[in-house]
Design a protein around this motif. Structure first.
Motif, PDB file in Angstrom:
ATOM      1  N   GLN A  44      60.116 126.503 -41.190  1.00 22.86           N
ATOM      2  CA  GLN A  44      59.539 125.572 -42.159  1.00 22.86           C
ATOM      3  C   GLN A  44      59.994 125.919 -43.570  1.00 22.86           C
ATOM      4  OE1 GLN A  44      57.822 122.856 -41.516  1.00 22.86           O
ATOM      5  NE2 GLN A  44      57.495 122.332 -43.691  1.00 22.86           N
ATOM      6  N   LEU A  45      60.095 127.211 -43.864  1.00 21.22           N
ATOM      7  CA  LEU A  45      60.573 127.651 -45.170  1.00 21.22           C
ATOM      8  C   LEU A  45      61.990 127.143 -45.416  1.00 21.22           C
ATOM      9  CD1 LEU A  45      60.337 129.473 -47.730  1.00 21.22           C
ATOM     10  CD2 LEU A  45      61.257 131.343 -46.328  1.00 21.22           C
ATOM     11  N   ALA A  46      62.864 127.249 -44.427  1.00 23.80           N
ATOM     12  CA  ALA A  46      64.247 126.782 -44.570  1.00 23.80           C
ATOM     13  C   ALA A  46      64.296 125.287 -44.861  1.00 23.80           C
ATOM     14  CB  ALA A  46      65.039 127.110 -43.306  1.00 23.80           C
ATOM     15  N   GLU A  47      63.469 124.524 -44.154  1.00 21.97           N
ATOM     16  CA  GLU A  47      63.439 123.076 -44.368  1.00 21.97           C
ATOM     17  C   GLU A  47      62.959 122.738 -45.772  1.00 21.97           C
ATOM     18  OE1 GLU A  47      61.324 119.069 -42.471  1.00 21.97           O
ATOM     19  OE2 GLU A  47      61.251 120.989 -41.392  1.00 21.97           O
ATOM     20  N   CYS A  48      61.896 123.384 -46.222  1.00 20.76           N
ATOM     21  CA  CYS A  48      61.363 123.121 -47.561  1.00 20.76           C
ATOM     22  C   CYS A  48      62.340 123.561 -48.644  1.00 20.76           C
ATOM     23  CB  CYS A  48      60.024 123.829 -47.748  1.00 20.76           C
ATOM     24  SG  CYS A  48      58.693 123.137 -46.746  1.00 20.76           S
ATOM     25  N   PHE A  49      63.061 124.640 -48.390  1.00 20.87           N
ATOM     26  CA  PHE A  49      64.057 125.121 -49.347  1.00 20.87           C
ATOM     27  C   PHE A  49      65.157 124.079 -49.546  1.00 20.87           C
ATOM     28  CE2 PHE A  49      68.153 127.135 -50.165  1.00 20.87           C
ATOM     29  CZ  PHE A  49      67.883 127.885 -51.306  1.00 20.87           C
ATOM     30  N   VAL A  50      65.699 123.577 -48.455  1.00 16.31           N
ATOM     31  CA  VAL A  50      66.776 122.593 -48.549  1.00 16.31           C
ATOM     32  C   VAL A  50      66.300 121.357 -49.298  1.00 16.31           C
ATOM     33  CG1 VAL A  50      68.266 121.045 -47.231  1.00 16.31           C
ATOM     34  CG2 VAL A  50      67.987 123.427 -46.507  1.00 16.31           C
ATOM     35  N   GLN A  51      65.142 120.858 -48.950  1.00 15.72           N
ATOM     36  CA  GLN A  51      64.609 119.679 -49.631  1.00 15.72           C
ATOM     37  C   GLN A  51      64.382 119.949 -51.117  1.00 15.72           C
ATOM     38  OE1 GLN A  51      61.052 118.875 -47.372  1.00 15.72           O
ATOM     39  NE2 GLN A  51      62.171 117.922 -45.668  1.00 15.72           N
ATOM     40  N   GLY A  52      63.844 121.142 -51.423  1.00  9.59           N
ATOM     41  CA  GLY A  52      63.559 121.488 -52.806  1.00  9.59           C
ATOM     42  C   GLY A  52      64.804 121.633 -53.651  1.00  9.59           C
ATOM     43  N   VAL A  53      65.841 122.278 -53.115  1.00 13.56           N
ATOM     44  CA  VAL A  53      67.082 122.453 -53.866  1.00 13.56           C
ATOM     45  C   VAL A  53      67.768 121.117 -54.109  1.00 13.56           C
ATOM     46  CG1 VAL A  53      69.410 123.423 -53.781  1.00 13.56           C
ATOM     47  CG2 VAL A  53      67.456 124.833 -53.141  1.00 13.56           C
ATOM     48  N   LEU A  54      67.826 120.272 -53.101  1.00 12.15           N
ATOM     49  CA  LEU A  54      68.461 118.968 -53.270  1.00 12.15           C
ATOM     50  C   LEU A  54      67.755 118.147 -54.346  1.00 12.15           C
ATOM     51  CD1 LEU A  54      69.195 117.945 -49.557  1.00 12.15           C
ATOM     52  CD2 LEU A  54      70.835 118.732 -51.273  1.00 12.15           C
ATOM     53  N   ALA A  55      66.439 118.141 -54.303  1.00 14.45           N
ATOM     54  CA  ALA A  55      65.675 117.361 -55.286  1.00 14.45           C
ATOM     55  C   ALA A  55      65.847 117.919 -56.696  1.00 14.45           C
ATOM     56  CB  ALA A  55      64.198 117.343 -54.901  1.00 14.45           C
ATOM     57  N   ALA A  56      65.747 119.232 -56.855  1.00 12.79           N
ATOM     58  CA  ALA A  56      65.825 119.842 -58.183  1.00 12.79           C
ATOM     59  C   ALA A  56      67.222 119.737 -58.773  1.00 12.79           C
ATOM     60  CB  ALA A  56      65.392 121.305 -58.108  1.00 12.79           C
ATOM     61  N   CYS A  57      68.242 119.940 -57.968  1.00  9.17           N
ATOM     62  CA  CYS A  57      69.610 119.871 -58.483  1.00  9.17           C
ATOM     63  C   CYS A  57      69.973 118.467 -58.935  1.00  9.17           C
ATOM     64  CB  CYS A  57      70.596 120.363 -57.431  1.00  9.17           C
ATOM     65  SG  CYS A  57      70.681 122.167 -57.281  1.00  9.17           S
ATOM     66  N   GLN A  58      69.454 117.465 -58.259  1.00  7.65           N
ATOM     67  CA  GLN A  58      69.737 116.104 -58.683  1.00  7.65           C
ATOM     68  C   GLN A  58      69.136 115.808 -60.057  1.00  7.65           C
ATOM     69  OE1 GLN A  58      69.822 112.930 -55.416  1.00  7.65           O
ATOM     70  NE2 GLN A  58      68.705 114.578 -54.407  1.00  7.65           N
ATOM     71  N   VAL A  59      68.085 116.525 -60.408  1.00  9.96           N
ATOM     72  CA  VAL A  59      67.479 116.365 -61.724  1.00  9.96           C
ATOM     73  C   VAL A  59      68.265 117.133 -62.786  1.00  9.96           C
ATOM     74  CG1 VAL A  59      65.434 116.858 -63.127  1.00  9.96           C
ATOM     75  CG2 VAL A  59      65.172 115.969 -60.801  1.00  9.96           C
ATOM     76  N   HIS A  60      68.684 118.359 -62.467  1.00 15.44           N
ATOM     77  CA  HIS A  60      69.279 119.249 -63.467  1.00 15.44           C
ATOM     78  C   HIS A  60      70.802 119.214 -63.523  1.00 15.44           C
ATOM     79  CE1 HIS A  60      65.423 120.982 -64.405  1.00 15.44           C
ATOM     80  NE2 HIS A  60      65.230 121.377 -63.152  1.00 15.44           N
ATOM     81  N   LEU A  61      71.453 118.821 -62.437  1.00 12.83           N
ATOM     82  CA  LEU A  61      72.908 118.898 -62.370  1.00 12.83           C
ATOM     83  C   LEU A  61      73.527 117.557 -62.760  1.00 12.83           C
ATOM     84  CD1 LEU A  61      75.209 120.844 -61.622  1.00 12.83           C
ATOM     85  CD2 LEU A  61      75.106 119.929 -59.307  1.00 12.83           C
ATOM     86  N   SER A  62      73.915 117.430 -64.006  1.00 15.67           N
ATOM     87  CA  SER A  62      74.482 116.187 -64.512  1.00 15.67           C
ATOM     88  C   SER A  62      75.999 116.201 -64.418  1.00 15.67           C
ATOM     89  CB  SER A  62      74.080 115.988 -65.978  1.00 15.67           C
ATOM     90  OG  SER A  62      74.672 116.989 -66.784  1.00 15.67           O
ATOM     91  N   GLN A  63      76.602 115.033 -64.606  1.00 13.58           N
ATOM     92  CA  GLN A  63      78.062 114.929 -64.624  1.00 13.58           C
ATOM     93  C   GLN A  63      78.644 115.812 -65.726  1.00 13.58           C
ATOM     94  OE1 GLN A  63      79.778 113.113 -62.423  1.00 13.58           O
ATOM     95  NE2 GLN A  63      81.817 113.485 -63.242  1.00 13.58           N
ATOM     96  N   LYS A  64      78.003 115.825 -66.877  1.00 11.56           N
ATOM     97  CA  LYS A  64      78.475 116.625 -68.008  1.00 11.56           C
ATOM     98  C   LYS A  64      78.441 118.116 -67.674  1.00 11.56           C
ATOM     99  CE  LYS A  64      77.660 117.456 -72.933  1.00 11.56           C
ATOM    100  NZ  LYS A  64      76.827 117.087 -74.113  1.00 11.56           N
ATOM    101  N   THR A  65      77.376 118.547 -67.009  1.00  9.27           N
ATOM    102  CA  THR A  65      77.269 119.953 -66.624  1.00  9.27           C
ATOM    103  C   THR A  65      78.367 120.329 -65.649  1.00  9.27           C
ATOM    104  OG1 THR A  65      74.868 119.924 -66.923  1.00  9.27           O
ATOM    105  CG2 THR A  65      75.777 121.690 -65.570  1.00  9.27           C
ATOM    106  N   ALA A  66      78.601 119.480 -64.652  1.00  7.07           N
ATOM    107  CA  ALA A  66      79.624 119.763 -63.651  1.00  7.07           C
ATOM    108  C   ALA A  66      81.008 119.832 -64.282  1.00  7.07           C
ATOM    109  CB  ALA A  66      79.585 118.700 -62.557  1.00  7.07           C
TER     110      ALA A  66
END
Length: 223
Positions: A44-66
């Motif tokens: 369950q931890l692995a599943e929540c981790f994947v979901q959490g990273v995907l959601a957070a990175c979409q907020v913080h990882l912009s085209q400009k940052t990349a």
């Protein structure tokens, strides 16, 4: 950028403790793979981790940052992992290995702890691994994945995500060609499958193969 992901439960557990996810938007690809340990709650931890990273990175990882390069992407990944850690363990138990990869503008930035791995796939289907597993068998960090697969000490990971320990990922950077092919995997893929089985699954990802003890999970990415 195209990708295919598959996860197959192994014989050793009643439930699959692996999880993988990906998001591609424009020139940015985000790939996350996690492998829960045998400790209770780790799947369950692995599943929540994947979901959490995907959601957070979409907020913080912009085209400009990349576009800014490896350093800027690393800062985002460090921030995401640090902020996600207390949120996860407020409701989850267990421990897990993980690998997060960001592909953008000909560059690959990897953050990982444990024995999940990333490799570059050659036209023949063979894989050149670019990450060194964090395990007791590789304490000198000088052994190939095939050598490690034969050593039982590979199952004793020396770094992982768990409660009471701030995430401390190792970062790896790689330049990519426009026709590159990458694979992100758990140790069930690189250690329990033969080279021939790995090549066969990359050629025909939905084909049947002999189930092994560990869960087998991979993300196949074509740029």
């Amino acid at each position: 950028m195209k990708y295919h992901t598959r996860s197959v439960k192994g014989r050793a557990r009643e439930a699959n403790h692996d999880c993988a996810g990906a998001v591609c938007e424009g020139d940015i690809g985000l790939f996350v793979i996690a492998d829960g340990t045998s400790k209770p709650g780790s799947g369950q931890l692995a599943e929540c981790f994947v979901q959490g990273v995907l959601a957070a990175c979409q907020v913080h990882l912009s085209q400009k940052t990349a576009e800014a390069g490896h350093d800027a992407v690393e800062l985002v990944l460090r921030r995401v992992l640090a902020e996600l850690h207390p949120v996860l363990f407020a409701s989850q138990t267990g421990s897990m290995c993980y690998l997060v990869g960001v592909v953008a503008h000909g560059k690959l930035t990897l953050a990982y702890e444990g024995d999940c791995s990333c490799g570059v796939v050659a036209p023949t289907g063979s894989i050149a691994w670019v990450t060194a597993p964090h395990c007791l068998a590789n304490w000198m960090r000088d052994r190939s994945h095939r050598e490690l697969a034969q050593d039982p000490a590979r199952n004793r990971v020396t770094r992982c995500l768990k409660a009471g320990r701030t995430p401390a990922p190792e970062f790896v950077y790689q330049r990519l060609s426009t026709s590159e092919r990458l694979v992100f995997v758990t140790d069930g893929f690189w250690a329990e499958l033969t080279d021939a089985q790995q090549i066969s699954l990359l050629e025909a990802p939905d084909c049947e193969f002999g189930v092994v003890d560990d869960d087998v999970t991979w993300i196949d990415v074509r740029l």
